[in-house]
Design a protein around this motif. Structure first.
Motif, mmCIF file in Angstrom:
data_model
loop_
_atom_site.group_PDB
_atom_site.id
_atom_site.type_symbol
_atom_site.label_atom_id
_atom_site.label_comp_id
_atom_site.label_asym_id
_atom_site.label_seq_id
_atom_site.Cartn_x
_atom_site.Cartn_y
_atom_site.Cartn_z
ATOM 1 N N GLY A 12 -21.766 50.408 -72.388
ATOM 2 C CA GLY A 12 -21.443 50.348 -70.952
ATOM 3 C C GLY A 12 -20.948 48.987 -70.492
ATOM 4 O O GLY A 12 -20.874 48.728 -69.292
ATOM 5 N N THR A 15 -17.687 49.379 -68.150
ATOM 6 C CA THR A 15 -17.970 49.957 -66.830
ATOM 7 C C THR A 15 -18.809 48.999 -65.989
ATOM 8 O O THR A 15 -18.493 48.720 -64.829
ATOM 9 N N GLN A 16 -19.874 48.494 -66.576
ATOM 10 C CA GLN A 16 -20.780 47.632 -65.809
ATOM 11 C C GLN A 16 -20.138 46.269 -65.545
ATOM 12 O O GLN A 16 -20.337 45.693 -64.472
ATOM 13 N N ARG A 19 -17.842 46.503 -62.556
ATOM 14 C CA ARG A 19 -18.574 46.574 -61.284
ATOM 15 C C ARG A 19 -19.206 45.228 -60.938
ATOM 16 O O ARG A 19 -19.185 44.796 -59.790
ATOM 17 N N LEU A 20 -19.797 44.602 -61.940
ATOM 18 C CA LEU A 20 -20.487 43.329 -61.714
ATOM 19 C C LEU A 20 -19.494 42.260 -61.238
ATOM 20 O O LEU A 20 -19.758 41.527 -60.281
ATOM 21 N N GLY A 198 -29.590 49.734 -71.416
ATOM 22 C CA GLY A 198 -28.348 50.364 -70.947
ATOM 23 C C GLY A 198 -28.450 51.874 -70.888
ATOM 24 O O GLY A 198 -27.427 52.558 -70.809
ATOM 25 N N MET A 202 -26.376 55.054 -64.255
ATOM 26 C CA MET A 202 -25.410 53.966 -64.133
ATOM 27 C C MET A 202 -25.781 52.970 -63.025
ATOM 28 O O MET A 202 -25.684 51.759 -63.205
ATOM 29 N N ASP A 203 -26.233 53.476 -61.883
ATOM 30 C CA ASP A 203 -26.577 52.591 -60.765
ATOM 31 C C ASP A 203 -27.827 51.765 -61.057
ATOM 32 O O ASP A 203 -27.953 50.636 -60.595
ATOM 33 N N PHE A 206 -26.801 48.971 -63.334
ATOM 34 C CA PHE A 206 -26.041 48.003 -62.535
ATOM 35 C C PHE A 206 -26.996 47.126 -61.712
ATOM 36 O O PHE A 206 -26.861 45.898 -61.665
ATOM 37 N N LEU A 209 -28.686 44.594 -63.883
ATOM 38 C CA LEU A 209 -27.781 43.492 -64.258
ATOM 39 C C LEU A 209 -27.635 42.509 -63.097
ATOM 40 O O LEU A 209 -27.679 41.292 -63.283
#
Ligand code: AMP
Length: 223
Positions: A12, A15-16, A19-20, A198, A202-203, A206, A209
């Motif tokens: 991930g 993807t992460q 977003r990060l 991981g 997903m949220d 996130f 992180l």
């Protein structure tokens, strides 16, 4: 803040990392993405990298170090960056420290994402990507609304990455174990490693992180 997202293929990071970087106002530097764009453009870099990528092997340290040296010096990386996919070897990690030190900078943290191998294989072999926005889906876990097209680009057909076939996925995981996993100890020894599972939603991943790097305020842009 300057960060590395470390972890096996499929955990991930892409993807992460996207977003990060968006939420915290940092540049996302994905070396795999830069190489895939170079391959699509048939540039010199693309020609050098394509064979190794399709075989699931690593591109040479010299090429990768030069690429990251240039990319991290660009203006949008001035506020900070998230590295996704680099470093992948100990020489790359040493070179990263050196290139930052030359600019009186340092790496602030290394976030290590973890997941069991069966889960990684399932995610990678079921992964579909939008060629326009690079958003990823998974035929089982996160399917696109109509099964074949990007939710944000309904006219664009999703595609499988050339290196997400079962055989190449196995090779990439093996390469990870041999060449990249030693970086977990490398960074742990320097006190820079923060482990984040991981495997959750997903949220949730996130959120963990963001907590780990202290970026917990409202999203800045697109995050
Ligand atoms: P990724 O998108 O991070 O899974 O990277 C896709 C492929 O690009 C890898 O399997 C390698 O062939 C190549 N690649 C990306 N980053 C690196 C790196 N830091 N060192 C060597 N090869 C890389």
């Amino acid at each position: 803040m300057r960060l590395v997202l470390l972890g096996p293929p499929g955990v991930g990071k892409g993807t992460q990392g996207r977003r990060l970087a968006a939420a915290c106002g940092w540049a996302l530097i994905s070396t795999g993405e830069i190489l895939r764009e170079a391959v699509a453009r048939h540039s010199q870099l693309g020609l050098e990298a394509q064979r190794q990528m399709e075989a699931g092997l690593l591109v040479s340290d010299d090429v990768m170090i030069g690429l990251v040296r240039d990319r991290t010096a660009q203006e949008d990386a001035g506020e900070g960056f998230v590295l996704d996919g680099f470093p992948r070897t100990v020489p790359q990690a040493d070179a990263l420290d050196r290139m930052l030190a030359e600019r009186s900078l340092k790496l602030d943290a290394v976030l290590s994402l973890t997941a069991p191998e069966e889960e990684l294989v399932r995610r990678l072999t079921g992964r579909l990507e939008c060629p326009v926005c690079k958003r990823t889906y998974n035929v089982e876990g996160v399917p696109p609304r109509d099964g074949r097209h990007c939710n944000d680009h309904p006219e664009v057909m999703l595609r499988q990455r050339a290196d997400d076939t079962a055989e190449t996925v196995r090779r990439r995981l093996e390469v990870y174990r041999q060449q990249t996993a030693p970086l977990v100890d490398y960074y742990a020894a320097g006190g820079r490693l923060r482990e984040v599972p991981g495997t959750g939603a997903m949220d949730e991943v996130f959120g963990a992180l963001r907590q780990a790097v202290g970026c917990v305020g409202p999203a800045r842009a697109g995050g």
